[in-house]
Design a protein around this motif. Structure first.
Motif, PDB file in Angstrom:
ATOM      1  N   TYR A  81       0.840  -1.203   0.000  1.00 10.96           N
ATOM      2  CA  TYR A  81       0.000   0.000   0.000  1.00 10.96           C
ATOM      3  C   TYR A  81       0.872   1.248   0.000  1.00 10.96           C
ATOM      4  O   TYR A  81       0.586   2.240  -0.683  1.00 10.96           O
ATOM      5  CB  TYR A  81      -0.900   0.022   1.230  1.00 10.96           C
ATOM      6  CG  TYR A  81      -2.055  -0.955   1.220  1.00 10.96           C
ATOM      7  CD1 TYR A  81      -2.346  -1.735   0.119  1.00 10.96           C
ATOM      8  CD2 TYR A  81      -2.868  -1.091   2.343  1.00 10.96           C
ATOM      9  CE1 TYR A  81      -3.399  -2.636   0.125  1.00 10.96           C
ATOM     10  CE2 TYR A  81      -3.949  -1.986   2.360  1.00 10.96           C
ATOM     11  CZ  TYR A  81      -4.195  -2.748   1.245  1.00 10.96           C
ATOM     12  OH  TYR A  81      -5.246  -3.629   1.263  1.00 10.96           O
ATOM     13  N   LEU A  85       0.489   4.256  -2.765  1.00 13.55           N
ATOM     14  CA  LEU A  85       0.037   5.596  -2.371  1.00 13.55           C
ATOM     15  C   LEU A  85       1.102   6.649  -2.654  1.00 13.55           C
ATOM     16  O   LEU A  85       0.778   7.818  -2.908  1.00 13.55           O
ATOM     17  CB  LEU A  85      -0.330   5.616  -0.891  1.00 13.55           C
ATOM     18  CG  LEU A  85      -1.551   4.781  -0.482  1.00 13.55           C
ATOM     19  CD1 LEU A  85      -1.794   4.887   1.015  1.00 13.55           C
ATOM     20  CD2 LEU A  85      -2.795   5.224  -1.240  1.00 13.55           C
ATOM     21  N   LEU A 295      -7.305   4.221  -1.403  1.00 10.48           N
ATOM     22  CA  LEU A 295      -7.042   2.985  -0.669  1.00 10.48           C
ATOM     23  C   LEU A 295      -7.735   1.789  -1.315  1.00 10.48           C
ATOM     24  O   LEU A 295      -7.149   0.707  -1.426  1.00 10.48           O
ATOM     25  CB  LEU A 295      -7.492   3.147   0.787  1.00 10.48           C
ATOM     26  CG  LEU A 295      -6.598   4.053   1.646  1.00 10.48           C
ATOM     27  CD1 LEU A 295      -7.274   4.403   2.955  1.00 10.48           C
ATOM     28  CD2 LEU A 295      -5.256   3.374   1.913  1.00 10.48           C
TER      29      LEU A 295
END
Length: 465
Positions: A81, A85, A295
């Motif tokens: 993640y 991001l 997300l």
């Protein structure tokens, strides 16, 4: 040329200069224009203020996420993640944790913004603010034990040394629940040890424990494969899988085919049933919608691929378990990214969206207001003229009553004042015709007063009857 002629020509020239210096009537009455537009501006400001009050501010550029122990599947997912991001200039800080239960505590205490939490892991109070961004993946519980006997029930492990994980881990939460369902609880003859992950695997290999519970938040797939190849160590087969699934609503059966871990060595040698809770990505209810979209998009990139434990595009999905689904996440699963976010960089799309949210109420107010603004402006100009008409009508009614010469003189003076005020009034050229019509009507009333005075009978004339 005579002196009188020069004097007359001088007066004519002065009059011409005065005429040249006369300023034409204004096209716009700025005072009335300001009085017309000021309420519109104030109303627009109020609409913008109200919109700003209800819409979210710009998304932050930093998030914190609870990760699992070093080397765990939770930690690996968090790092993935983090990289995704970073493409949108969002810095994801990973906070170390002991597993699902600890992740939930960190989230409730607002020490982190988001966290992976195993389904079934709950706590008393403080979770009303939490929302699910979706179910991300399965997390099978792997129970390894050392025995010459093949176990078919967990109750057969009574009296053994069992590593169930550290307090705060989802692994420990699940191990205690499964053992309790088989009559094994803390405080009995069975030793329940606070060992997890690599340490638990090493302890089993060294005969320091008899059985261990492993799951994604406490161990890696690599550890599971090593244990599958270790001599004398067995993987527990949930032959009562359907019963576990019915009793523990957060568990799902997972059929692992023969050779799934090692085709060459054929590990496992036969199909094995495993029990797998799912893992949800949780956040606070006030998570910015733009970050929620990022997300879920990152989760789709990380979890949508096929693996040993799932089919392609099986995850993530918006199925609720222990926590309600976020409205923003549900919208994303249904319709995807917003139009601006599809074609623009994240920061620019966020700016465009905020600008659009502010412009919409402005336009809703501005378009009708500008449509009626000319009518309001004209009404303000005409109101000044109509006000004089009211006075003029009152004066005209007064002419019908008997009056003294002094009263008549006062009425004529008042007419002169009204006429002078209209001459000095700053009326735009577009409305000059109404001003001149009013002055004609003033002259009409004045002539009425003068003619009434001329028709007045002499006081000495005898009255005949």
């Amino acid at each position: 040329m005579s002196e009188a002629g020069n004097s007359r020509e001088g007066r004519i020239e002065a009059a011409r200069r005065r005429l040249r210096n006369l300023r034409p009537a204004s096209v716009v009455s700025w005072r009335d224009a300001l009085a017309t537009l000021l309420p519109i501006v104030l109303l627009m400001a109020l609409a913008v203020f109200a919109t700003e009050h209800f819409i979210r501010p710009a998304p932050p550029h930093k998030l914190t996420m609870a990760g699992g122990p070093e080397g765990s599947n939770f930690r690996t997912v968090a790092e993935k993640y983090q990289k995704i991001l970073a493409r949108s200039d969002i810095a994801l800080e990973i906070v170390p944790s002991r597993g699902s239960a600890n992740n939930l505590d960190l989230l409730v205490d607002r020490q982190v913004d988001i966290a992976l939490v195993q389904s079934g892991v709950t706590r008393e109070g403080g979770t009303d603010d939490l929302r699910s961004l979706g179910t991300m993946f399965r997390q099978p519980v792997s129970i390894f034990y050392r025995s010459d006997k093949l176990f078919t029930r967990l109750s057969e492990m009574a009296g053994m040394r069992i590593a169930i994980g550290r307090p705060g881990s989802g692994n420990r939460f699940l191990a205690l629940a499964l053992l309790k369902g088989n009559g094994i609880e803390p405080g009995g003859k069975t030793q329940l040890l606070d060992i997890e992950g690599e340490a638990a695997s090493a302890a089993l290999t060294k005969h320091e424990v008899d059985a261990i519970f492993l799951s994604g938040d406490s161990a890696s797939i690599r550890t599971v494969r090593q244990l599958m190849r270790a001599e004398g160590i067995r993987l527990f087969d949930f032959v009562q899988g359907e019963a576990y699934e019915r009793r523990f609503r957060y568990l799902n059966r997972l059929q692992l085919p023969a050779g799934a871990f090692d085709l060459g060595a054929n590990l496992p040698e036969k199909p094995i049933t495993m029990m797998a809770p799912t893992v949800e990505l949780l956040a606070h209810a006030d998570l910015h919608p733009a970050l929620s979209d990022l997300l879920v998009e990152a989760a789709q990139e990380v979890h949508s691929r096929s693996s040993l434990m799932q089919n392609p595009r099986e995850f993530p999905h918006p199925i609720e378990h222990d926590y309600p689904m976020s409205d923003d996440a549900a919208r994303y699963y249904k319709s995807g990214k917003g139009l601006a976010y599809r074609f623009l960089p994240f920061w620019l799309a966020s700016l465009v969206n905020r600008a659009a949210v502010i412009l919409v109420p402005m336009l809703v107010v501005l378009i009708p207001a500008l449509r009626f603004a000319p009518d309001i402006y004209g009404w303000r100009i005409n109101r000044r003229i109509y006000k004089r008409y009211g006075e003029l009508m009152a004066l005209e009614r007064a002419t019908l009553e008997p009056m003294t010469p002094e009263q008549r003189t006062a009425l004529l003076q008042r007419l002169a004042e009204i006429e002078k005020s209209m001459i000095n009034a700053k009326v735009p050229g577009a409305y000059a015709d109404q001003s001149y019509i009013l002055r004609r009507h003033i002259q009409f009333v004045r002539e009425g007063l003068v003619s009434a005075e001329a028709r007045k009978p002499d006081d000495t004339t005898p009255v005949t009857g």
